[in-house]
Scaffold this motif. Structure first.
Motif, short mmCIF file in Angstrom:
data_model
loop_
_atom_site.label_atom_id
_atom_site.label_comp_id
_atom_site.label_asym_id
_atom_site.label_seq_id
_atom_site.Cartn_x
_atom_site.Cartn_y
_atom_site.Cartn_z
N ILE A 9 0.85 -1.19 0.00
CA ILE A 9 0.00 0.00 0.00
C ILE A 9 0.88 1.24 0.00
CG2 ILE A 9 -0.29 -0.25 2.51
CD1 ILE A 9 -2.89 1.38 2.20
N GLY A 10 0.64 2.11 -0.98
CA GLY A 10 1.51 3.26 -1.22
C GLY A 10 2.53 2.88 -2.28
N LEU A 11 2.50 3.57 -3.41
CA LEU A 11 3.34 3.16 -4.55
C LEU A 11 4.29 4.28 -4.97
CD1 LEU A 11 0.55 1.40 -6.65
CD2 LEU A 11 2.10 0.39 -4.95
N GLY A 12 4.76 5.05 -3.99
CA GLY A 12 5.64 6.18 -4.27
C GLY A 12 7.12 5.85 -4.16
N ARG A 13 7.89 6.75 -3.55
CA ARG A 13 9.36 6.70 -3.58
C ARG A 13 9.91 5.44 -2.92
NH1 ARG A 13 12.09 10.02 -0.88
NH2 ARG A 13 13.80 10.58 -2.31
N ILE A 14 9.63 5.26 -1.63
CA ILE A 14 10.24 4.14 -0.91
C ILE A 14 9.62 2.82 -1.32
CG2 ILE A 14 8.69 4.10 1.09
CD1 ILE A 14 12.56 3.73 1.09
N ALA A 15 8.42 2.87 -1.87
CA ALA A 15 7.78 1.65 -2.35
C ALA A 15 8.36 1.20 -3.68
CB ALA A 15 6.28 1.87 -2.51
N SER A 16 8.73 2.18 -4.54
CA SER A 16 9.05 1.78 -5.90
C SER A 16 10.02 2.69 -6.66
CB SER A 16 7.75 1.68 -6.70
OG SER A 16 7.98 1.42 -8.05
N SER A 17 9.71 3.99 -6.74
CA SER A 17 10.39 4.85 -7.71
C SER A 17 11.87 5.09 -7.42
CB SER A 17 9.66 6.20 -7.83
OG SER A 17 9.66 6.89 -6.60
N LEU A 18 12.29 4.97 -6.15
CA LEU A 18 13.72 5.16 -5.85
C LEU A 18 14.59 4.09 -6.51
CD1 LEU A 18 13.84 6.21 -2.08
CD2 LEU A 18 14.32 7.62 -4.08
N GLU A 19 13.97 3.02 -6.93
CA GLU A 19 14.73 1.94 -7.58
C GLU A 19 15.35 2.40 -8.89
OE1 GLU A 19 16.11 -1.79 -6.55
OE2 GLU A 19 14.56 -0.65 -5.49
N THR A 20 14.85 3.50 -9.46
CA THR A 20 15.41 4.02 -10.71
C THR A 20 16.63 4.90 -10.48
OG1 THR A 20 13.94 5.96 -10.69
CG2 THR A 20 13.13 3.97 -11.79
N ASP A 21 16.95 5.19 -9.23
CA ASP A 21 18.15 5.99 -8.92
C ASP A 21 19.39 5.17 -9.26
OD1 ASP A 21 20.30 7.35 -7.78
OD2 ASP A 21 19.19 7.94 -5.99
N PRO A 22 20.20 5.61 -10.23
CA PRO A 22 21.34 4.79 -10.66
C PRO A 22 22.46 4.72 -9.63
CG PRO A 22 21.39 6.93 -11.74
CD PRO A 22 20.09 6.86 -11.01
N LEU A 23 22.45 5.59 -8.61
CA LEU A 23 23.55 5.64 -7.65
C LEU A 23 23.30 4.81 -6.40
CD1 LEU A 23 24.40 9.47 -7.83
CD2 LEU A 23 25.41 7.58 -9.13
N ARG A 24 22.09 4.40 -6.17
CA ARG A 24 21.77 3.67 -4.94
C ARG A 24 22.07 2.18 -5.06
NH1 ARG A 24 17.83 6.27 -1.27
NH2 ARG A 24 17.46 8.39 -2.03
N GLN A 25 22.45 1.60 -3.91
CA GLN A 25 22.61 0.16 -3.85
C GLN A 25 21.24 -0.48 -4.03
OE1 GLN A 25 23.44 -1.45 0.02
NE2 GLN A 25 24.32 -3.34 -0.77
N LYS A 26 21.17 -1.51 -4.84
CA LYS A 26 19.89 -2.17 -5.13
C LYS A 26 19.83 -3.54 -4.44
CE LYS A 26 18.78 1.11 -8.11
NZ LYS A 26 20.05 1.79 -8.27
N PRO A 27 18.60 -3.95 -4.05
CA PRO A 27 17.36 -3.18 -4.08
C PRO A 27 17.33 -2.14 -2.97
CG PRO A 27 16.96 -5.32 -3.09
CD PRO A 27 18.38 -5.34 -3.58
N CYS A 28 16.59 -1.03 -3.22
CA CYS A 28 16.49 0.05 -2.25
C CYS A 28 15.04 0.44 -2.00
CB CYS A 28 17.30 1.25 -2.71
SG CYS A 28 16.78 1.93 -4.31
#
Length: 351
Positions: A9-28
């Motif tokens: 529930i909730g499909l924003g930054r911490i749920a999903s979209s931050l995964e497109t940040d190329p600099l973050r360790q994945k999964p994030c």
């Protein structure tokens, strides 16, 4: 054990979209774990909920999820009669209490809620009573508890390998010029971002015996611009905390000084110093930088470690909940003490 049937529930930054940040360790993100190769073997997404149609459509495209699994509200999902094994609440803070209560009253027995668990300490206490009454387990995602270096630090401090903790300087510095979520609603940077530092302080040292604090607000804005606190422990440690602060950057750092070592935990990296004979002053010891240990019982990714713990508990292999709601009551109480007991100063413009 079969896959854990999960609703997000909730499909924003911490749920999903931050995964497109190329600099973050994945999964994030939560979706990043659920749709990872490991996640697909252990979890099954059976529903995703968000009132924002654009966010729902973006989520469906990003993760190639069939539209039949997307819902605009909880009531519609639960009307199908399906009770998931796990509900992940990744909505804005002001929705955490409502979404958690609806889930529990609908029969959900396992919840993972983003930090802070609620807007207020009173909400957190009410949620805890409801969860205990209905036998619901709740994890709260302060993800640094699941980071191997923060977990190693916890083990070392508990063992007193380097002596007792003397001082901690904790800072979570953010920009009021580009405030983001921290300045929306009632939480402010102390609850929204500072909760990470207060969580670690509570995890490492427990409840302080004395709290002195100050808050600065900008005229016309309900959330604080800056919060500072001095936490004192009868056993000796002193903690200096700052959250917010009108910086033109984001900076998280825990600077921990023990009797014979210094440990720096930061979003810029990790550093370790030990007391050794000084090369500059005869008869004195100085702090000398050494390699930060890599040893840990955890894997390298905090989000995967969190979900692995949930999987282990649900499969009856463990009862350990590292970030439980019960412990988060202590964290919320400490945040509440810092905020409600503070000396408050209002300014016209940021200083």
């Amino acid at each position: 054990m079969p896959k854990v049937k999960t609703v997000l529930i909730g499909l924003g930054r911490i749920a999903s979209s931050l995964e497109t940040d190329p600099l973050r360790q994945k999964p994030c993100t939560h979706a990043g774990v659920l749709f990872s190769s490991w996640g697909k073997k252990n979890f099954e997404l059976i529903g995703c909920v968000d009132p924002n149609e654009e966010k729902r459509n973006s989520f469906l495209r990003q993760w190639e999820v069939p539209s039949r699994l997307a819902f605009s509200d909880w009531e519609t999902f639960f009307s199908r009669g399906k009770i998931p094994d796990l509900v992940v609440v990744a909505t804005p803070t002001e929705s955490h209490f409502f979404d958690s209560v609806v889930s529990i009253r609908s029969g959900v027995k396992n919840l993972l809620v983003e930090k802070p668990v609620c807007e207020t300490f009173l909400q957190a206490k009410s949620l805890d009573r409801l969860a205990r009454k209905n036998g619901t387990r709740i994890w709260v995602n302060h993800e640094r508890r699941y980071h191997p270096k923060y977990a190693w630090t916890k083990e070392v401090l508990d063992s007193e390998k380097y002596g007792a903790v003397r001082t901690i300087r904790a800072s979570v510095l953010t920009s009021s010029a580009a405030p983001g979520r921290a300045w929306k609603g009632r939480t402010g940077p102390l609850f929204h971002d500072g909760t990470h530092a207060v969580d670690l302080i509570y995890w490492y040292l427990g409840k302080p015996d004395r709290v002195r604090s100050g808050i600065r607000r900008r005229k016309g804005i309900p959330a604080e611009d800056r919060a500072v606190a001095l936490l004192e422990y009868g056993s000796g440690p002193v903690v200096f905390l700052e959250a917010g602060g009108s910086r033109k950057y984001f900076q998280f750092e825990m600077d921990i000084m023990t009797e014979s070592a210094r440990i720096i935990l930061s979003n810029d990296g990790f550093r370790m110093f030990e007391s050794k004979p000084s090369s500059k002053y005869k008869g004195f010891n100085s702090l000398t930088e050494v390699s930060f240990p890599e040893k840990s019982s955890l894997g390298s990714n905090p989000f995967e470690n969190l979900y692995a713990e949930i999987r282990s508990v649900l499969s009856n292999k463990s009862e350990r909940i590292t970030g439980s709601l019960r412990e988060n009551l202590g964290i919320m109480e400490l945040l509440d003490r810092i905020k409600t007991k503070a000396d408050v100063r209002t300014i016209s413009e940021p200083e």
